[in-house]
Design a protein around this motif. Structure first.
Motif, mmCIF file in Angstrom:
data_model
loop_
_atom_site.group_PDB
_atom_site.id
_atom_site.type_symbol
_atom_site.label_atom_id
_atom_site.label_comp_id
_atom_site.label_asym_id
_atom_site.label_seq_id
_atom_site.Cartn_x
_atom_site.Cartn_y
_atom_site.Cartn_z
ATOM 1 N N LYS A 29 31.180 39.309 97.780
ATOM 2 C CA LYS A 29 30.609 39.377 99.004
ATOM 3 C C LYS A 29 31.263 38.758 100.145
ATOM 4 C CE LYS A 29 26.106 38.774 96.436
ATOM 5 N NZ LYS A 29 25.119 37.797 96.245
ATOM 6 N N GLY A 30 31.218 39.712 101.433
ATOM 7 C CA GLY A 30 31.685 38.980 102.652
ATOM 8 C C GLY A 30 30.536 38.183 103.261
ATOM 9 N N ASP A 31 30.576 38.285 104.578
ATOM 10 C CA ASP A 31 29.414 37.281 105.276
ATOM 11 C C ASP A 31 28.064 38.027 105.281
ATOM 12 O OD1 ASP A 31 32.229 36.537 107.363
ATOM 13 O OD2 ASP A 31 31.187 35.340 105.926
ATOM 14 N N VAL A 32 27.943 39.244 105.228
ATOM 15 C CA VAL A 32 26.562 39.795 105.491
ATOM 16 C C VAL A 32 26.444 40.892 104.424
ATOM 17 C CG1 VAL A 32 26.375 39.516 107.967
ATOM 18 C CG2 VAL A 32 27.592 41.384 107.082
ATOM 19 N N PRO A 33 26.264 40.634 103.156
ATOM 20 C CA PRO A 33 26.201 41.526 101.962
ATOM 21 C C PRO A 33 24.842 42.031 101.905
ATOM 22 C CG PRO A 33 26.177 39.277 101.233
ATOM 23 C CD PRO A 33 26.359 39.062 102.690
ATOM 24 N N GLU A 34 23.666 41.306 102.604
ATOM 25 C CA GLU A 34 22.313 41.739 102.347
ATOM 26 C C GLU A 34 22.115 43.143 102.482
ATOM 27 O OE1 GLU A 34 23.110 37.510 102.640
ATOM 28 O OE2 GLU A 34 23.187 39.096 104.168
ATOM 29 N N GLY A 35 21.417 44.108 101.500
ATOM 30 C CA GLY A 35 21.077 45.254 101.635
ATOM 31 C C GLY A 35 22.089 46.485 101.429
ATOM 32 N N TYR A 36 23.240 45.801 100.894
ATOM 33 C CA TYR A 36 24.307 46.618 100.449
ATOM 34 C C TYR A 36 24.857 46.429 99.235
ATOM 35 C CZ TYR A 36 24.676 46.473 105.738
ATOM 36 O OH TYR A 36 24.305 46.857 107.273
ATOM 37 N N LYS A 37 25.358 47.660 98.648
ATOM 38 C CA LYS A 37 26.125 47.373 97.348
ATOM 39 C C LYS A 37 27.289 48.406 97.393
ATOM 40 C CE LYS A 37 24.043 48.533 93.729
ATOM 41 N NZ LYS A 37 23.224 49.311 92.563
ATOM 42 N N VAL A 38 28.274 47.742 96.605
ATOM 43 C CA VAL A 38 29.737 48.676 96.540
ATOM 44 C C VAL A 38 29.949 48.753 95.037
ATOM 45 C CG1 VAL A 38 30.370 47.791 98.861
ATOM 46 C CG2 VAL A 38 30.901 46.425 96.705
ATOM 47 N N SER A 39 31.050 49.665 94.994
ATOM 48 C CA SER A 39 31.661 49.834 93.613
ATOM 49 C C SER A 39 33.304 50.052 93.635
ATOM 50 C CB SER A 39 31.028 50.700 92.754
ATOM 51 O OG SER A 39 31.270 52.236 93.208
ATOM 52 N N ARG A 40 33.968 49.600 92.832
ATOM 53 C CA ARG A 40 35.340 50.077 92.984
ATOM 54 C C ARG A 40 35.694 50.369 91.493
ATOM 55 N NH1 ARG A 40 39.849 47.792 95.548
ATOM 56 N NH2 ARG A 40 41.286 49.516 95.805
ATOM 57 N N LYS A 41 35.302 51.795 91.174
ATOM 58 C CA LYS A 41 35.837 52.131 89.987
ATOM 59 C C LYS A 41 37.149 52.939 89.791
ATOM 60 C CE LYS A 41 31.011 53.301 88.189
ATOM 61 N NZ LYS A 41 30.670 51.926 88.908
ATOM 62 N N GLU A 42 37.486 53.332 91.090
ATOM 63 C CA GLU A 42 39.045 53.955 91.080
ATOM 64 C C GLU A 42 39.684 53.163 92.274
ATOM 65 O OE1 GLU A 42 38.662 58.402 91.064
ATOM 66 O OE2 GLU A 42 36.908 57.736 91.962
ATOM 67 N N LYS A 43 40.912 53.015 92.191
ATOM 68 C CA LYS A 43 41.803 52.318 93.193
ATOM 69 C C LYS A 43 41.685 52.901 94.801
ATOM 70 C CE LYS A 43 46.057 49.733 93.770
ATOM 71 N NZ LYS A 43 47.670 50.003 92.961
ATOM 72 N N ARG A 44 41.567 54.259 94.805
ATOM 73 C CA ARG A 44 41.386 54.928 96.276
ATOM 74 C C ARG A 44 40.170 54.990 96.700
ATOM 75 N NH1 ARG A 44 44.064 59.582 96.541
ATOM 76 N NH2 ARG A 44 42.990 60.379 98.094
ATOM 77 N N ASN A 45 39.112 54.714 96.064
ATOM 78 C CA ASN A 45 37.764 54.917 96.686
ATOM 79 C C ASN A 45 36.767 53.668 96.572
ATOM 80 O OD1 ASN A 45 37.817 57.696 97.003
ATOM 81 N ND2 ASN A 45 37.431 58.101 94.770
ATOM 82 N N PHE A 46 36.103 53.328 97.650
ATOM 83 C CA PHE A 46 35.198 52.153 97.658
ATOM 84 C C PHE A 46 33.948 52.570 98.379
ATOM 85 C CE2 PHE A 46 34.544 47.875 97.469
ATOM 86 C CZ PHE A 46 34.274 47.336 98.494
ATOM 87 N N PRO A 47 33.169 53.121 97.857
ATOM 88 C CA PRO A 47 31.945 53.625 98.698
ATOM 89 C C PRO A 47 30.890 52.366 98.883
ATOM 90 C CG PRO A 47 31.770 54.045 96.085
ATOM 91 C CD PRO A 47 33.175 53.502 96.401
ATOM 92 N N LEU A 48 30.103 52.607 100.030
ATOM 93 C CA LEU A 48 29.186 51.583 100.438
ATOM 94 C C LEU A 48 27.648 52.311 100.137
ATOM 95 C CD1 LEU A 48 28.676 48.948 102.093
ATOM 96 C CD2 LEU A 48 28.530 50.128 103.953
ATOM 97 N N ILE A 49 26.900 51.408 99.684
ATOM 98 C CA ILE A 49 25.566 52.193 99.210
ATOM 99 C C ILE A 49 24.596 51.422 99.880
ATOM 100 C CG2 ILE A 49 24.138 52.694 97.286
ATOM 101 C CD1 ILE A 49 26.787 52.313 95.692
ATOM 102 N N LEU A 50 23.541 52.064 100.576
ATOM 103 C CA LEU A 50 22.622 51.370 101.247
ATOM 104 C C LEU A 50 21.206 51.955 100.472
ATOM 105 C CD1 LEU A 50 24.493 51.589 103.451
ATOM 106 C CD2 LEU A 50 22.654 50.944 104.956
ATOM 107 N N GLU A 51 20.465 50.967 99.225
ATOM 108 C CA GLU A 51 19.775 51.586 98.401
ATOM 109 C C GLU A 51 18.308 51.924 99.123
ATOM 110 O OE1 GLU A 51 19.757 51.958 95.002
ATOM 111 O OE2 GLU A 51 21.360 51.008 94.261
ATOM 112 N N SER A 52 18.151 50.893 100.162
ATOM 113 C CA SER A 52 16.858 51.333 100.970
ATOM 114 C C SER A 52 17.005 50.854 102.510
ATOM 115 C CB SER A 52 15.670 50.413 100.319
ATOM 116 O OG SER A 52 14.495 50.579 100.995
ATOM 117 N N PRO A 53 17.610 51.751 103.181
ATOM 118 C CA PRO A 53 18.379 51.350 104.506
ATOM 119 C C PRO A 53 16.896 50.963 105.406
ATOM 120 C CG PRO A 53 18.929 53.403 103.775
ATOM 121 C CD PRO A 53 17.966 53.027 102.818
ATOM 122 N N SER A 54 17.245 49.857 106.401
ATOM 123 C CA SER A 54 16.151 49.317 107.291
ATOM 124 C C SER A 54 16.904 49.550 108.700
ATOM 125 C CB SER A 54 15.831 48.178 107.015
ATOM 126 O OG SER A 54 16.761 47.194 107.032
#
Lengths: 114, 114
Positions: B57-82
């Motif tokens: 987590k960084g400083d403002v992780p609330e409401g966000y998710k991430v995953s790092r399954k491959e070295k080149r990709n780092f998607p940012l997921i907003l499960e329920s955007p507000s």
């Protein structure tokens, strides 16, 4: 917690005059200091960094910055400003105790007038 | 060409509709990170990843998710955007060595949540 302060929201200089954009920081451990520039509708671009060694570091486009440990400062400077230097400048800090965390200042808008 | 690519660049969505902002880098960088940029607040770190399957987590992780399954990709997921997640988002990457560490940024993704 680490922090960065850029005390001036805006810096205005005349073309050909020297410019300074100020940055102070607070961090545990040894600081790694960076300056980035952002042009409108673009991502940030790296300008220069201080990791260790000489306190005066030189970077892209004629910019330089001086690391001052006692004053915890890392001011960005250029001897002769160009109109094309007008942009948003960010100072950032990382540290050897938590190198994954990057903390940015709020940014300083530099305007160079002809 | 070495680059960090984000998609989409612009998105307007509605509250609660899950979305993913993709980030891909072609520089074989170990470290990747997400930031949001809001007027007067500079860049604030959301999440970072030191390597594959390692995220923090960084400083403002609330409401966000991430995953790092491959070295080149780092998607940012907003499960329920507000609406308070309306912002300009930047992905960045870097080599993770003591003598480098500067960030390479994508061009940004401007998200509006209605």
């Amino acid at each position: 917690a680490q922090s960065v302060a850029q005390p001036e929201d805006q810096v205005n200089v005349a073309e050909g005059n020297p410019l300074t954009v100020k940055c102070t920081y607070s961090v545990s451990g040894n600081p790694y200091l960076f300056w980035y520039v952002q042009y409108p509708n673009r991502g940030l671009q790296f300008l220069l960094k201080y990791i260790t060694g000489d306190n005066l570091v030189k970077g892209s486009y004629g910019f330089e910055a001086e690391f001052n440990k006692s004053q915890t400062s890392f001011h960005l400077k250029k001897p002769s400003a160009l109109v094309s230097d007008s942009a948003l400048y960010f100072c950032a800090v990382r540290s050897n105790t938590n190198a994954g965390k990057s903390t940015f200042g709020d940014g300083t808008t530099l305007t160079v007038k002809p | 060409e070495a680059q960090v690519t984000q998609n989409p660049r612009y998105l307007i969505t509605v509250t609660g509709k899950k979305l993913t902002v993709t980030c891909s880098q072609n520089m074989n960088h170990e470290y990747m990170s997400w930031y949001r940029q809001d007027p007067g607040l500079g860049l604030r770190q959301i999440y970072y990843s030191m390597n594959v399957e390692v995220t923090d987590k960084g400083d403002v992780p609330e409401g966000y998710k991430v995953s790092r399954k491959e070295k080149r990709n780092f998607p940012l997921i907003l499960e329920s955007p507000s609406p308070n997640q309306t912002s300009l988002y930047f992905c960045a990457s870097s080599l993770f060595r003591q003598d480098t560490g500067e960030l390479f940024f994508g061009e940004g993704s401007r998200l509006t949540v209605l």
